[in-house]
Design a protein around this motif. Structure first.
Motif, short mmCIF file in Angstrom:
data_model
loop_
_atom_site.label_atom_id
_atom_site.label_comp_id
_atom_site.label_asym_id
_atom_site.label_seq_id
_atom_site.Cartn_x
_atom_site.Cartn_y
_atom_site.Cartn_z
N LEU A 287 6.24 -1.92 10.29
CA LEU A 287 5.19 -2.42 10.98
C LEU A 287 4.18 -1.92 11.24
O LEU A 287 2.91 -2.54 11.27
N GLN A 288 3.91 -0.62 11.51
CA GLN A 288 2.57 0.31 11.63
C GLN A 288 1.86 0.00 10.40
O GLN A 288 0.64 -0.32 10.47
N SER A 289 2.53 0.13 9.27
CA SER A 289 1.79 0.00 7.78
C SER A 289 1.40 -1.51 7.75
O SER A 289 0.13 -1.66 7.31
N ILE B 267 -7.79 6.57 1.53
CA ILE B 267 -7.22 7.83 2.20
C ILE B 267 -5.93 7.60 2.79
O ILE B 267 -5.02 8.60 2.48
N LEU B 268 -5.64 6.73 3.24
CA LEU B 268 -4.37 6.27 4.03
C LEU B 268 -3.35 6.32 2.70
O LEU B 268 -2.30 6.66 2.76
N GLY B 269 -3.65 5.34 1.85
CA GLY B 269 -2.67 5.04 0.68
C GLY B 269 -2.33 6.57 0.00
O GLY B 269 -1.28 6.90 -0.44
N HIS C 80 10.35 6.16 -0.86
CA HIS C 80 10.84 5.70 0.56
C HIS C 80 9.62 4.69 0.63
O HIS C 80 8.51 4.72 -0.08
N ALA C 81 9.65 3.94 1.85
CA ALA C 81 8.94 2.73 2.08
C ALA C 81 7.19 3.30 2.25
O ALA C 81 6.44 2.59 1.75
N GLY C 82 6.98 4.17 2.80
CA GLY C 82 5.67 4.87 2.85
C GLY C 82 4.81 5.03 1.76
O GLY C 82 3.73 4.52 1.70
N GLY C 83 5.30 5.48 0.73
CA GLY C 83 4.93 5.56 -0.77
C GLY C 83 4.65 4.28 -1.23
O GLY C 83 3.64 4.35 -1.80
N ASP C 84 5.75 3.35 -1.14
CA ASP C 84 5.45 2.06 -1.45
C ASP C 84 4.36 1.27 -0.96
O ASP C 84 3.28 0.79 -1.57
#
Lengths: 64, 138
Positions: free
Chosen positions: A12-14, B57-59, B105-109
């Motif tokens: 959700l944050q993303s 930067i976030l990516g 993990h989802a963050g990397g995606d």
């Protein structure tokens, strides 16, 4: 933020961050007057979130 | 009597302004927001710089996949083209993402999407600056 692991954000944050940044960019590129930009950004953000959550719910039955 | 069907030659000023429009478009691609800054559209310039910069930067911090020229398939090639759209910020992402990508993990995606979107958004902004330089309504 952890230098080793990078930023950890939830789904959700993303999605919120992504939708906000894109809406701001679209608003500034496509409208000239400040009030029109604000309206566009709010409307675009709302649609991003609505459609994102909507697609998430539509995919839910197939998540198993 | 003059030949009415002959196409009139474009005045030299038009070709100069067209060349200037190309320069502005390319400048906007190389440094996000520079195209608009050259046109004195300060608000748009600042927003392009900030939004594309933050997405990059976030990516990279989320350890998204930053594609390189060694593409294995069409998706890699498209990802590379999208990432290149960020111009010099591609190098910034490379320098931030020192530990490499981690899409397990989802963050990397999400990070991969952030990086690709930053590139496409910057290309859109550069095209917008080019059109504005040509005198189209922007």
């Amino acid at each position: 933020m952890n230098a080793e692991m990078g930023i950890k954000l939830g789904h959700l944050q993303s999605m919120l961050l992504f939708a906000l940044l894109i809406s701001i960019a679209f608003g500034f590129l496509s409208r000239r007057r400040q009030i029109d930009r604000v309206k566009y950004i709010v409307w675009s953000l709302f649609l991003f979130l609505l459609i994102g959550v909507g697609i998430g719910w539509a995919m839910y039955p197939f998540s198993y | 009597m003059a030949d009415e069907t002959a196409v009139p030659e474009a005045p030299p000023q038009d070709s100069r302004s067209e060349a200037m429009a190309y320069v502005i478009g390319v400048a906007g691609w190389i440094v996000p927001g520079l195209g608009h800054a050259l046109l004195k559209m300060w608000g748009r310039a600042a927003m392009c710089f900030l939004t594309v910069g933050m997405l990059v930067i976030l990516g990279a911090e989320m350890r998204g996949n930053l594609f390189d020229s060694a593409a294995r398939d069409a998706f890699d090639s498209l990802g590379y083209l999208a990432d290149l759209g960020t111009g010099t910020f591609y190098l910034l992402a490379k320098s931030v993402e020192t530990n490499g990508a981690d899409v397990s993990h989802a963050g990397g995606d999400y990070g991969t999407r952030f990086l690709a979107t930053a590139g496409v958004l910057n290309l859109l902004a550069a095209l917008h600056a080019y059109e504005a330089a040509r005198g189209r309504k922007a």
